[in-house]
Design a protein around this motif. Structure first.
Motif, short mmCIF file in Angstrom:
data_model
loop_
_atom_site.label_atom_id
_atom_site.label_comp_id
_atom_site.label_asym_id
_atom_site.label_seq_id
_atom_site.Cartn_x
_atom_site.Cartn_y
_atom_site.Cartn_z
N THR A 183 40.71 38.75 33.82
CA THR A 183 40.74 40.19 34.10
C THR A 183 39.88 40.52 35.31
N ALA A 186 41.46 40.37 38.67
CA ALA A 186 42.43 41.43 38.98
C ALA A 186 43.78 40.87 39.45
N LYS A 233 44.42 47.27 29.35
CA LYS A 233 43.37 48.27 29.61
C LYS A 233 42.99 48.31 31.08
N GLU A 234 43.13 47.18 31.76
CA GLU A 234 42.80 47.10 33.18
C GLU A 234 44.03 47.25 34.07
#
Length: 357
Positions: A183, A186, A233-234
């Motif tokens: 995560t 990215a 969520k990201e």
């Protein structure tokens, strides 16, 4: 991929890998014994194009899977990429992607890929725990992943990352750590695979000797549910959860043991939906007993909300005595959302997305 994004898969089995991972048998996964040549790649692309729609908003992408593409001889990379590049120059396809190992990325490799129009590179990370990587025979470290991801970003490539849960030595904490580390990178997309015991792998030997115990299906589903929520969520797109079923990859084929299910992603999303329903009804609405619940869900998620074999409905029947769950399609709600609009004939308004879990 969604209905406007079409993939033309080209599998490159057992080629370029300097190591044999304990879980891997590319011939079983791809169903292929030999590496295609440029003529076969050209024929395959043409064959797929004849069945694919054209028009504005339609994306057609050639994807080279398996075999650690960038670890093979550069001349062979060029031979395989050339026909795809020619179709892209003509406008018949929109993009090209390759899958490879984190330790098979360099400036020279990226110069070659960019020269043939490759825009996306997926890295088979599997784990960010170095002990798990070592036990799995990966032959690279987490540092290689960080270096490769940074290099790909600096060259402007779209970044895809693949992780595998339940590898040798990987407790839940190790898999959640991997998801957290990925995560932080990215990526534009991720794939999540549960580790399966396949015929002809070293993992099969370990399993038969009792030295490896695969996850149970329910364990893998619960673990992947947590990881799916972490990524979403990201805003990270999870493009696959679970291996694609095939003639080889099924319970009567080459899967010896492990958490295999032909609709594995649906099981994962259904587990999240069950948590959401329970949260909205019991914790938010304070319901301890209800006979009929009406919910609005995106049309594509109706089976997910009800659960595999109506498993979520059965769970709520035991939890709150539910007799009937009415699902109404919504064109407004985002995928992964649930809105409770009625409880025992009374209007209600309780809504959440699975990223709120």
């Amino acid at each position: 991929m969604n209905k406007s994004h079409y993939i033309i898969p080209v599998f490159v089995p057992d080629l370029g890998c300097p190591h044999r991972c304990v879980f891997c048998n590319q011939k079983k996964i791809t169903g292929l014994e030999q590496v295609p040549d440029s003529r076969e790649v050209r024929r395959k692309i043409q064959s797929y194009l004849e069945t694919m729609p054209k028009g504005e908003g339609i994306v057609r992408e050639v994807a080279f899977y398996g075999g650690s593409f960038t670890a093979v001889d550069k001349d062979l990379q060029k031979e395989l990429l050339q026909p795809a590049y020619e179709f892209m120059v003509k406008g018949d396809i929109n993009s090209i992607r390759v899958s490879t190992r984190p330790d098979a990325i360099s400036e020279d490799i990226l110069l070659l890929l960019s020269g043939y129009g490759v825009s996306t590179v997926e890295l088979g990370v599997q784990s960010m725990d170095d002990e798990v990587l070592w036990k799995s025979g990966r032959g690279h470290t987490s540092r290689d992943v960080l270096r490769a991801a940074a290099l790909l970003r600096s060259w402007g490539f779209s970044l895809g990352l693949q992780m595998m849960i339940g590898l040798p030595g990987a407790a839940e904490a190790a898999d959640l750590f991997t998801a957290s580390e990925l995560t932080a990178l990215a990526p534009d997309m991720v794939r999540i695979y549960p580790c399966l015991v396949l015929k002809g792998t070293h993992l099969e030997e370990l399993y038969c000797k009792g030295d490896y115990l695969p996850l149970e299906l329910w364990q893998a589903v619960q673990r992947c549910k947590k990881i799916l929520v972490m990524f979403e969520k990201e805003g990270i797109n999870v493009i696959r959860i679970g291996l694609q079923p095939s003639e080889q990859i099924n319970l009567t084929g080459d899967v010896i043991a492990g958490p295999y299910h032909p609709a594995f992603r649906e099981l994962v999303e259904s587990a999240a939906a069950r948590d959401m329903l329970e949260h909205l009804l019991v914790e938010v609405a304070g319901i301890s007993h209800a006979r009929e619940i009406v919910v609005e869900v995106p049309d594509q998620d109706i089976s997910v909300v009800r659960g595999h074999s109506a498993g979520n409905v059965k769970y709520l029947a035991q939890k709150i005595g539910l007799k009937r769950l009415i699902t109404k399609p919504s064109s407004v709600l985002a995928r992964g959302s649930i809105k409770v609009v009625g409880i025992d004939g009374q209007q209600a308004c309780y809504q959440m997305h699975r990223t709120e879990l």
